[in-house]
Design a protein around this motif. Sequence first.
Motif, PDB file in Angstrom:
ATOM      1  N   GLU A  61       0.823  -1.200   0.000  1.00 48.77           N
ATOM      2  CA  GLU A  61       0.000   0.000   0.000  1.00 48.77           C
ATOM      3  C   GLU A  61       0.863   1.259   0.000  1.00 48.77           C
ATOM      4  OE1 GLU A  61      -2.389  -3.180   2.300  1.00 48.77           O
ATOM      5  OE2 GLU A  61      -0.299  -2.486   2.195  1.00 48.77           O
ATOM      6  N   LEU A  64       2.575   1.625  -3.461  1.00 48.88           N
ATOM      7  CA  LEU A  64       1.665   2.138  -4.479  1.00 48.88           C
ATOM      8  C   LEU A  64       1.389   3.621  -4.275  1.00 48.88           C
ATOM      9  CD1 LEU A  64      -0.878  -0.827  -4.570  1.00 48.88           C
ATOM     10  CD2 LEU A  64       0.754  -0.239  -6.365  1.00 48.88           C
ATOM     11  N   ALA A  65       1.380   4.077  -3.023  1.00 39.64           N
ATOM     12  CA  ALA A  65       1.081   5.478  -2.725  1.00 39.64           C
ATOM     13  C   ALA A  65       2.267   6.398  -2.988  1.00 39.64           C
ATOM     14  CB  ALA A  65       0.627   5.611  -1.270  1.00 39.64           C
ATOM     15  N   GLU A  68       5.630   6.213  -8.326  1.00 35.99           N
ATOM     16  CA  GLU A  68       4.852   6.234  -9.557  1.00 35.99           C
ATOM     17  C   GLU A  68       5.170   4.981 -10.364  1.00 35.99           C
ATOM     18  OE1 GLU A  68       3.649   9.372 -13.120  1.00 35.99           O
ATOM     19  OE2 GLU A  68       5.283   9.837 -11.736  1.00 35.99           O
ATOM     20  N   LYS A  90      -6.554  -0.204  -8.846  1.00 39.39           N
ATOM     21  CA  LYS A  90      -7.187   1.058  -8.467  1.00 39.39           C
ATOM     22  C   LYS A  90      -6.186   2.216  -8.430  1.00 39.39           C
ATOM     23  CE  LYS A  90     -11.191  -0.737  -5.960  1.00 39.39           C
ATOM     24  NZ  LYS A  90     -11.910  -0.829  -4.659  1.00 39.39           N
ATOM     25  N   GLN A  91      -4.909   1.879  -8.280  1.00 37.34           N
ATOM     26  CA  GLN A  91      -3.862   2.900  -8.294  1.00 37.34           C
ATOM     27  C   GLN A  91      -3.421   3.207  -9.731  1.00 37.34           C
ATOM     28  OE1 GLN A  91      -3.203   4.364  -5.437  1.00 37.34           O
ATOM     29  NE2 GLN A  91      -1.760   5.840  -6.319  1.00 37.34           N
TER      30      GLN A  91
END
Length: 349
Positions: A61, A64-65, A68, A90-91
């Motif tokens: 998580e 992904l945050a 890039e 979703k990312q």
Amino acid sequence: MTNRLRVGIIGAGGIAKGVHLPAYQKCGEQVSVVAVADVVKENAQRLAEQYEVPHVFDSYEQMLAEVELDAVSVCVPNKFHAPAVIAALKQGCHVLCEKPPAMTPEEAEEMARVAKQTGKILTYGFHYRHSAEVEVLKRFIDAGELGDLYAARVHAIRRRGIPGWGVFTNKELQGGGPLIDIGVHMLDTALYLMGYPQPELVLGSTYQKLGNRKGVGLMGAWDWENYSIEDMAIGMIKFKNGATLTLETAFAANVEKDDVMQVTLMGDQGGADVFPLKIYQEKHGTLLDLNPAYLPSGSDHEREIGRFVEACLTGADALCTPEQGVIVQRIIHALYESARTGEAVKLKS
């Protein structure tokens, strides 16, 4: 997206180290693996140092945050496939997830729904599809050389091949044993060559006779005292088009050969064994066995990764679709459910 695919790896275990990282590296300037995440950060750190990956995380998580990414390989135990895949989609990432798709049909269906919703590629690590044998036979099938494929046999059987590493014998994390690990490879190969027909009726049995006791291990010592999976699974699938497939898969069985991975197809114009490839036909009043004189060499895994990269960069279709992942997951679940209840399972459309 840039002309260079920025890839993240979720899970730093054997499949990431032995397959995904080296295969991405062989894609050259097309790919940069920029991040690795694993719940055991030291494992991610070691993998990152070996392959000169700049970013390391103990949470996908967070990866992904903060980084890039254009694409992600999901290389974690089966239990964690669905949440990792859905988060990456979703990312805004394309996703190559190791097989099997998930733990349940419902998870596979949700993964397919999110892939469609986001417009991102979701494909699965069924690398046998990318073998030279399968590619050649698929051309013969598409040209009608085997005719109507109405029967198939699938074998994925080891004499004493219970993995002595990882979580392969942990049902909670894997969902099952040889059926969901090696059997699913040959099942997918057969389904792919048959055109992925819709299953209608599934009958299965599973056995735990050898893995829960001490014995000879040809793939290392396993934890027999905490062995919670099947040794063997046997099943039959009837499809809506009238075709039938029988399956036998085992980590441990009292058979002659140490390891057999085979798909046999039978059609009204010809048949075939896939590994090694041999085609059987009747032509001009003669029974023929056809063997290829030459097949391209190279790694199935490298072709799989290379084609995933190409699909991500060009927008081409991936060889394995989310919808096919749903079908194979439904069959696996139905085989286990039939084994549990002792009854055949009728699948809905």
